[in-house]
Design an enzyme around this catalytic site. Structure first.
Site, PDB file in Angstrom:
ATOM      1  N   CYS A  53      28.241  -7.552  28.929  1.00 22.70           N
ATOM      2  CA  CYS A  53      29.281  -8.554  29.131  1.00 22.70           C
ATOM      3  C   CYS A  53      29.206  -8.997  30.590  1.00 22.70           C
ATOM      4  O   CYS A  53      29.205  -8.148  31.496  1.00 22.70           O
ATOM      5  CB  CYS A  53      30.657  -7.970  28.820  1.00 22.70           C
ATOM      6  N   ASP A  60      27.142  -4.859  25.064  1.00 25.66           N
ATOM      7  CA  ASP A  60      27.367  -5.613  23.827  1.00 25.66           C
ATOM      8  C   ASP A  60      26.183  -5.334  22.911  1.00 25.66           C
ATOM      9  O   ASP A  60      25.055  -5.179  23.374  1.00 25.66           O
ATOM     10  CB  ASP A  60      27.454  -7.116  24.105  1.00 25.66           C
TER      11      ASP A  60
END
Length: 155
Positions: A53, A60
């Site tokens: 992120c 992620d």
């Protein structure tokens, strides 16, 4: 076309290659398509794709499916693996990661058609799925569904 002709000029295949620390520095390589006179589809599936992120630095996770109908070129798979792995420490939103991969592959390969589905696991309770393709799906080549179910939590 001989194998020697196909592999001429490759810099990563068959040797130790470090993982690039940034997708912009990753070297994507292509090889001539020895079946260029045949229309067919190629699929790469990366069920454990990771990036960061850009705001929090938290990891992620996504399941990527890349389909393409090659023209004159094929992507060399080791270079693709290294390119995808280079996102591991790269901060970018889901949309940027997915579309960047699709557009870079399309520019490199000049395929008849390409699509990428990015099926991202939830962040903040909301899964984000991102899709990119270069044009209408060919009707005369078998292109299977990507068959990645939408996120259902416990359900």
């Amino acid at each position: 076309m001989s194998k020697d002709d196909i592999y001429t000029g490759l810099t990563q295949l068959g040797q130790k290659t470090d993982i690039p620390d940034d997708p912009e520095k990753a070297i994507l390589e292509r090889v001539p398509n020895p079946q260029a006179n045949v229309r067919y589809a190629v699929r790469f599936t990366a069920p454990e794709f990771t990036s960061l992120c850009p705001m929090t630095g938290q990891p992620d996770f996504a399941h990527l499916v890349i389909d393409y109908v090659p023209g004159a070129w094929l992507v060399e798979s080791k270079s693709l693996k290294l390119y995808l792995t280079s996102f591991r420490n790269h901060g970018a939103f889901h949309e940027d990661c997915t579309v960047s991969i699709g557009t870079r592959l399309a520019a490199l390969l000049e395929p008849e058609w390409l699509r990428i589905g990015g099926y991202w696991y939830p962040r903040g309770g909301i899964p984000i799925d991102v899709f990119y393709q270069t044009g209408p799906e060919p009707t005369d080549v078998w292109i299977p569904d990507q068959n990645v179910p939408t996120y259902r939590g416990r359900g």
